[in-house]
Design an enzyme around this catalytic site. Structure first.
Site, PDB file in Angstrom:
ATOM      1  N   ASP A 197      39.274 -14.835 -44.381  1.00 19.86           N
ATOM      2  CA  ASP A 197      38.712 -14.131 -43.226  1.00 19.86           C
ATOM      3  C   ASP A 197      38.615 -12.619 -43.400  1.00 19.86           C
ATOM      4  O   ASP A 197      38.606 -11.880 -42.428  1.00 19.86           O
ATOM      5  CB  ASP A 197      39.560 -14.443 -41.989  1.00 19.86           C
ATOM      6  CG  ASP A 197      41.036 -14.120 -42.218  1.00 19.86           C
ATOM      7  OD1 ASP A 197      41.334 -13.328 -43.133  1.00 19.86           O
ATOM      8  OD2 ASP A 197      41.886 -14.668 -41.486  1.00 19.86           O
ATOM      9  N   GLU A 250      39.967 -22.386 -46.709  1.00 23.60           N
ATOM     10  CA  GLU A 250      40.662 -21.978 -45.472  1.00 23.60           C
ATOM     11  C   GLU A 250      39.661 -21.823 -44.323  1.00 23.60           C
ATOM     12  O   GLU A 250      39.698 -20.857 -43.543  1.00 23.60           O
ATOM     13  CB  GLU A 250      41.486 -20.691 -45.658  1.00 23.60           C
ATOM     14  CG  GLU A 250      42.569 -20.501 -44.616  1.00 23.60           C
ATOM     15  CD  GLU A 250      43.323 -19.187 -44.731  1.00 23.60           C
ATOM     16  OE1 GLU A 250      42.852 -18.152 -44.224  1.00 23.60           O
ATOM     17  OE2 GLU A 250      44.412 -19.207 -45.342  1.00 23.60           O
ATOM     18  N   GLU A 279      39.159 -10.341 -38.281  1.00 23.50           N
ATOM     19  CA  GLU A 279      39.233 -11.582 -39.063  1.00 23.50           C
ATOM     20  C   GLU A 279      38.655 -12.798 -38.342  1.00 23.50           C
ATOM     21  O   GLU A 279      38.030 -13.653 -38.959  1.00 23.50           O
ATOM     22  CB  GLU A 279      40.686 -11.862 -39.463  1.00 23.50           C
ATOM     23  CG  GLU A 279      41.226 -10.923 -40.520  1.00 23.50           C
ATOM     24  CD  GLU A 279      41.682  -9.579 -39.980  1.00 23.50           C
ATOM     25  OE1 GLU A 279      41.703  -9.385 -38.740  1.00 23.50           O
ATOM     26  OE2 GLU A 279      42.016  -8.699 -40.791  1.00 23.50           O
ATOM     27  N   HIS A 302      50.790  -5.044 -40.497  1.00 19.09           N
ATOM     28  CA  HIS A 302      49.645  -4.252 -40.969  1.00 19.09           C
ATOM     29  C   HIS A 302      48.348  -4.486 -40.203  1.00 19.09           C
ATOM     30  O   HIS A 302      47.367  -3.793 -40.432  1.00 19.09           O
ATOM     31  CB  HIS A 302      49.383  -4.510 -42.461  1.00 19.09           C
ATOM     32  CG  HIS A 302      48.802  -5.864 -42.759  1.00 19.09           C
ATOM     33  ND1 HIS A 302      47.473  -6.138 -42.622  1.00 19.09           N
ATOM     34  CD2 HIS A 302      49.376  -7.013 -43.161  1.00 19.09           C
ATOM     35  CE1 HIS A 302      47.242  -7.410 -42.943  1.00 19.09           C
ATOM     36  NE2 HIS A 302      48.388  -7.963 -43.266  1.00 19.09           N
ATOM     37  N   ARG A 353      45.076  -4.627 -37.982  1.00 20.79           N
ATOM     38  CA  ARG A 353      44.323  -3.540 -37.347  1.00 20.79           C
ATOM     39  C   ARG A 353      44.533  -3.476 -35.835  1.00 20.79           C
ATOM     40  O   ARG A 353      44.658  -2.387 -35.275  1.00 20.79           O
ATOM     41  CB  ARG A 353      42.819  -3.695 -37.632  1.00 20.79           C
ATOM     42  CG  ARG A 353      42.433  -3.019 -38.909  1.00 20.79           C
ATOM     43  CD  ARG A 353      41.082  -3.413 -39.438  1.00 20.79           C
ATOM     44  NE  ARG A 353      41.084  -3.107 -40.852  1.00 20.79           N
ATOM     45  CZ  ARG A 353      40.642  -1.959 -41.377  1.00 20.79           C
ATOM     46  NH1 ARG A 353      40.101  -1.044 -40.614  1.00 20.79           N
ATOM     47  NH2 ARG A 353      40.711  -1.759 -42.674  1.00 20.79           N
ATOM     48  N   HIS A 372      52.612  -2.147 -46.621  1.00 26.79           N
ATOM     49  CA  HIS A 372      51.213  -2.226 -47.052  1.00 26.79           C
ATOM     50  C   HIS A 372      50.742  -0.848 -47.519  1.00 26.79           C
ATOM     51  O   HIS A 372      51.152   0.172 -46.971  1.00 26.79           O
ATOM     52  CB  HIS A 372      50.397  -2.701 -45.843  1.00 26.79           C
ATOM     53  CG  HIS A 372      49.021  -3.189 -46.163  1.00 26.79           C
ATOM     54  ND1 HIS A 372      48.000  -2.330 -46.485  1.00 26.79           N
ATOM     55  CD2 HIS A 372      48.490  -4.432 -46.202  1.00 26.79           C
ATOM     56  CE1 HIS A 372      46.899  -3.020 -46.697  1.00 26.79           C
ATOM     57  NE2 HIS A 372      47.175  -4.316 -46.536  1.00 26.79           N
TER      58      HIS A 372
HETATM   59  C1  UD1 Z   1      42.462  -6.198 -45.353  1.00 29.80           C
HETATM   60  C2  UD1 Z   1      41.724  -7.261 -44.565  1.00 29.80           C
HETATM   61  C3  UD1 Z   1      42.695  -8.108 -43.771  1.00 29.80           C
HETATM   62  C4  UD1 Z   1      43.808  -8.651 -44.654  1.00 29.80           C
HETATM   63  C5  UD1 Z   1      44.453  -7.519 -45.410  1.00 29.80           C
HETATM   64  C6  UD1 Z   1      45.446  -8.091 -46.379  1.00 29.80           C
HETATM   65  C7  UD1 Z   1      39.500  -6.747 -43.702  1.00 29.80           C
HETATM   66  C8  UD1 Z   1      38.717  -6.161 -42.603  1.00 29.80           C
HETATM   67  N1  UD1 Z   1      40.820  -6.638 -43.599  1.00 29.80           N
HETATM   68  O1  UD1 Z   1      43.012  -5.271 -44.419  1.00 29.80           O
HETATM   69  O2  UD1 Z   1      41.991  -9.199 -43.208  1.00 29.80           O
HETATM   70  O3  UD1 Z   1      44.773  -9.283 -43.843  1.00 29.80           O
HETATM   71  O4  UD1 Z   1      43.458  -6.798 -46.139  1.00 29.80           O
HETATM   72  O5  UD1 Z   1      46.307  -7.131 -46.880  1.00 29.80           O
HETATM   73  O6  UD1 Z   1      38.951  -7.294 -44.623  1.00 29.80           O
HETATM   74  N2  UD1 Z   1      44.777   0.363 -49.866  1.00 29.80           N
HETATM   75  C9  UD1 Z   1      45.198   0.855 -51.105  1.00 29.80           C
HETATM   76  N3  UD1 Z   1      45.512  -0.038 -52.096  1.00 29.80           N
HETATM   77  C10 UD1 Z   1      45.442  -1.367 -51.931  1.00 29.80           C
HETATM   78  C11 UD1 Z   1      45.036  -1.877 -50.675  1.00 29.80           C
HETATM   79  C12 UD1 Z   1      44.694  -0.990 -49.663  1.00 29.80           C
HETATM   80  O7  UD1 Z   1      45.291   2.044 -51.297  1.00 29.80           O
HETATM   81  O8  UD1 Z   1      45.741  -2.117 -52.866  1.00 29.80           O
HETATM   82  C13 UD1 Z   1      44.431   1.324 -48.779  1.00 29.80           C
HETATM   83  C14 UD1 Z   1      43.096   2.057 -49.017  1.00 29.80           C
HETATM   84  O9  UD1 Z   1      43.221   3.360 -48.549  1.00 29.80           O
HETATM   85  C15 UD1 Z   1      42.125   1.250 -48.132  1.00 29.80           C
HETATM   86  C16 UD1 Z   1      43.031   0.892 -46.969  1.00 29.80           C
HETATM   87  O10 UD1 Z   1      44.304   0.591 -47.555  1.00 29.80           O
HETATM   88  O11 UD1 Z   1      41.009   1.999 -47.752  1.00 29.80           O
HETATM   89  C17 UD1 Z   1      42.558  -0.242 -46.104  1.00 29.80           C
HETATM   90  O12 UD1 Z   1      42.248  -1.414 -46.847  1.00 29.80           O
HETATM   91  P1  UD1 Z   1      41.272  -2.535 -46.196  1.00 29.80           P
HETATM   92  O13 UD1 Z   1      41.075  -3.642 -47.163  1.00 29.80           O
HETATM   93  O14 UD1 Z   1      40.077  -1.899 -45.637  1.00 29.80           O
HETATM   94  O15 UD1 Z   1      42.058  -3.062 -44.941  1.00 29.80           O
HETATM   95  P2  UD1 Z   1      43.433  -3.806 -44.789  1.00 29.80           P
HETATM   96  O16 UD1 Z   1      44.040  -3.241 -43.563  1.00 29.80           O
HETATM   97  O17 UD1 Z   1      44.170  -3.808 -46.068  1.00 29.80           O
HETATM   98  N1  UDP Z   2      52.827 -10.319 -50.127  1.00 33.85           N
HETATM   99  C1  UDP Z   2      53.177  -9.871 -51.402  1.00 33.85           C
HETATM  100  N2  UDP Z   2      53.821  -8.660 -51.509  1.00 33.85           N
HETATM  101  C2  UDP Z   2      54.109  -7.903 -50.425  1.00 33.85           C
HETATM  102  C3  UDP Z   2      53.726  -8.353 -49.136  1.00 33.85           C
HETATM  103  C4  UDP Z   2      53.060  -9.572 -49.017  1.00 33.85           C
HETATM  104  O1  UDP Z   2      52.933 -10.535 -52.398  1.00 33.85           O
HETATM  105  O2  UDP Z   2      54.696  -6.833 -50.602  1.00 33.85           O
HETATM  106  C5  UDP Z   2      52.127 -11.617 -50.019  1.00 33.85           C
HETATM  107  C6  UDP Z   2      52.660 -12.541 -48.935  1.00 33.85           C
HETATM  108  O3  UDP Z   2      53.750 -13.302 -49.404  1.00 33.85           O
HETATM  109  C7  UDP Z   2      51.435 -13.386 -48.642  1.00 33.85           C
HETATM  110  C8  UDP Z   2      50.316 -12.392 -48.758  1.00 33.85           C
HETATM  111  O4  UDP Z   2      50.817 -11.335 -49.597  1.00 33.85           O
HETATM  112  O5  UDP Z   2      51.222 -14.380 -49.621  1.00 33.85           O
HETATM  113  C9  UDP Z   2      49.975 -11.867 -47.392  1.00 33.85           C
HETATM  114  O6  UDP Z   2      49.127 -10.807 -47.539  1.00 33.85           O
HETATM  115  P1  UDP Z   2      48.824  -9.779 -46.369  1.00 33.85           P
HETATM  116  O7  UDP Z   2      49.976  -9.690 -45.449  1.00 33.85           O
HETATM  117  O8  UDP Z   2      48.348  -8.555 -47.063  1.00 33.85           O
HETATM  118  O9  UDP Z   2      47.555 -10.437 -45.668  1.00 33.85           O
HETATM  119  P2  UDP Z   2      47.382 -11.518 -44.506  1.00 33.85           P
HETATM  120  O10 UDP Z   2      48.205 -12.719 -44.807  1.00 33.85           O
HETATM  121  O11 UDP Z   2      47.797 -10.839 -43.249  1.00 33.85           O
HETATM  122  O12 UDP Z   2      45.930 -11.780 -44.517  1.00 33.85           O
END
Ligand code: UD1
Ligand code: UDP
Length: 381
Positions: free
Chosen positions: A96, A118, A132, A202, A204, A234
């Site tokens: 999602d 999923e 999502e 984490h 939004r 995160h």
């Molecule tokens: C995204 C997904 C969310 C998912 C989450 C898992 C969307 C809209 N959101 O949210 O569904 O649950 O990922 O973690 O698709 N960043 C880094 N390094 C990383 C990852 C993120 O620096 O490895 C920072 C960057 O500044 C980036 C920001 O986090 O711009 C936001 O990342 P983004 O993927 O847009 O949103 P998430 O809140 O991570």
């Molecule tokens: N996870 C991980 N390291 C971390 C935090 C989470 O490997 O430091 C794993 C967690 O066990 C799960 C997945 O990442 O399998 C969840 O990801 P996240 O919370 O980013 O996204 P969401 O499940 O909310 O979409």
């Protein structure tokens, strides 16, 4: 030879697609390609490292503090080109995220059939989780094959008018992944002694509340010095800036960098309680026999509530703190939750996804639908 492209871009997608990659690789008549959007950078690489999934293309779209409309605009044309270059006959997306919908849309426009791993999860509210719930509904509209993790998800899809023949219940591939990782993982180095409460926040829709949620959890931690709270934070700077000030000075609250997945799985398995707004952690807690308080008002995983493995704590800081405190004070309640059956999967979902894709490509029969066995305990299956 038919080419199946697995497309994903964030940590949870990588973790839950890894079992699918492993099940598809080496199947006769199929070539598997991996297309990364790179929506996440460090977290994606950490997740992939555990499973040794190689990438054929990486669109490298992540920017600091990215805005979702810009991200969508970068992914769609680049993914459409990459799908064509990889000569994709079929594409699989997961879950999602923005990557999920953007790649599904690109594939649809290019005429490449899409399978959604999923599929069918529904919270029933477009604003929670945001965005999502919209991403998954929009993706399901476009799919040739809906790979529903549970019978409930399949029922959601049927109720929306999806062709029942092309909904296959597979179990949740995240259960395959967490079992694989927990069997290999070690606790992070230098962690103080437990018992542990693992925290992740984490989402939004929780951003405006994050500082208050963190402060409320800090108060619970102060009242329970016998527990060590561990929060791998995160990478998103919005999340870091909100939670660090409230938690940095609480001695039994350990803030960590994101953990490599096998360390995370080991930490979860060693925890007394999980407090989270994540999607995947709800399933992982149920699979590992660790009670979960969900820091949301609604969940798209109602099976876990019905089974007794999850409790909805809500995102009101005081209400959430009360729910966490109640469970920390009551080992019997925790034990009952820990013993709840796991309704999400049996650890063999990746194989069923691969069978279903082979069926759509004319390489085998339609697999039977999975159903949880009523007496399956957390570690059974
Ligand atoms: C995204 C997904 C969310 C998912 C989450 C898992 C969307 C809209 N959101 O949210 O569904 O649950 O990922 O973690 O698709 N960043 C880094 N390094 C990383 C990852 C993120 O620096 O490895 C920072 C960057 O500044 C980036 C920001 O986090 O711009 C936001 O990342 P983004 O993927 O847009 O949103 P998430 O809140 O991570
Ligand atoms: N996870 C991980 N390291 C971390 C935090 C989470 O490997 O430091 C794993 C967690 O066990 C799960 C997945 O990442 O399998 C969840 O990801 P996240 O919370 O980013 O996204 P969401 O499940 O909310 O979409």
């Amino acid at each position: 030879m038919k080419t199946v492209t697995l497309a994903f871009g964030t940590r949870p997608e990588a973790i839950k697609m890894a079992p699918v990659y492993r099940a598809l690789a080496g199947r006769a008549g199929l070539r598997v390609r991996v297309l990364l959007t790179g929506q996440h950078r460090q977290q994606l690489e950490q997740a992939l490292a555990v499973f040794e999934v190689p990438a054929d293309r990486d669109l490298e779209v992540m920017t600091e503090r990215q805005r979702l409309p810009d991200l969508f605009g970068r992914i769609v044309p680049a993914a459409a080109r990459a799908l064509a270059e990889l000569e994709s006959d079929y594409v699989l997306v997961h879950g999602d995220t923005l990557t999920t919908f953007a790649v599904a849309w690109a594939a649809f426009l290019e005429g490449v059939p899409v399978g959604h791993v999923e599929a069918g999860l529904r919270s029933g509210r477009l604003d929670e989780p945001f965005p999502e719930e919209a991403n998954r509904r929009l993706t399901d509209v476009l799919t040739d094959l809906a790979l529903a993790p549970t019978p409930t998800a399949a029922a959601n899809l049927r109720a929306e008018g999806h062709d029942p023949e092309r909904i296959v219940v597979t179990g949740q591939t995240g259960i395959d992944a967490v079992r694989f990782a927990a069997a290999r993982g070690r606790l992070p180095a230098d962690l103080p002694p437990g018992p542990y409460v693992t925290v992740t926040l984490h989402r939004r829709e929780n951003w405006p509340l994050l500082a208050e949620l963190a402060a409320a959890l800090a108060r619970v931690a102060r009242a329970h010095p016998e527990f060590t709270f561990v929060y791998p934070v995160h990478k998103n700077p919005v999340v870091r800036e909100a939670v660090r000030p409230a938690l940095a000075d609480q001695p039994n609250f350990v803030l960590l960098e994101p953990l490599e997945f096998s360390e995370m799985a080991a930490l979860l398995a060693a925890s007394e309680l999980i407090v989270t707004d994540s999607g995947g952690l709800q399933e992982e807690g149920a699979a590992l026999g660790v009670p979960v308080v969900v820091a949301r008002n609604v969940t798209e995983r109602p099976e876990g509530l019905a089974a007794g493995a999850l409790r909805l704590g809500g995102n009101d800081p005081e209400k959430l703190a009360r729910a966490v405190n109640e469970l920390l004070c009551d080992p019997d309640q925790r034990a009952r939750m820990a013993a709840a059956p796991n309704p999400f999967g049996d650890g063999r979902a990746g194989g069923r996804v691969a069978d279903a894709v082979a069926w759509r490509l004319g390489l085998g029969p339609r697999p039977a639908d999975w159903a949880p066995s009523p007496e399956a305990g957390p570690d059974a299956g």
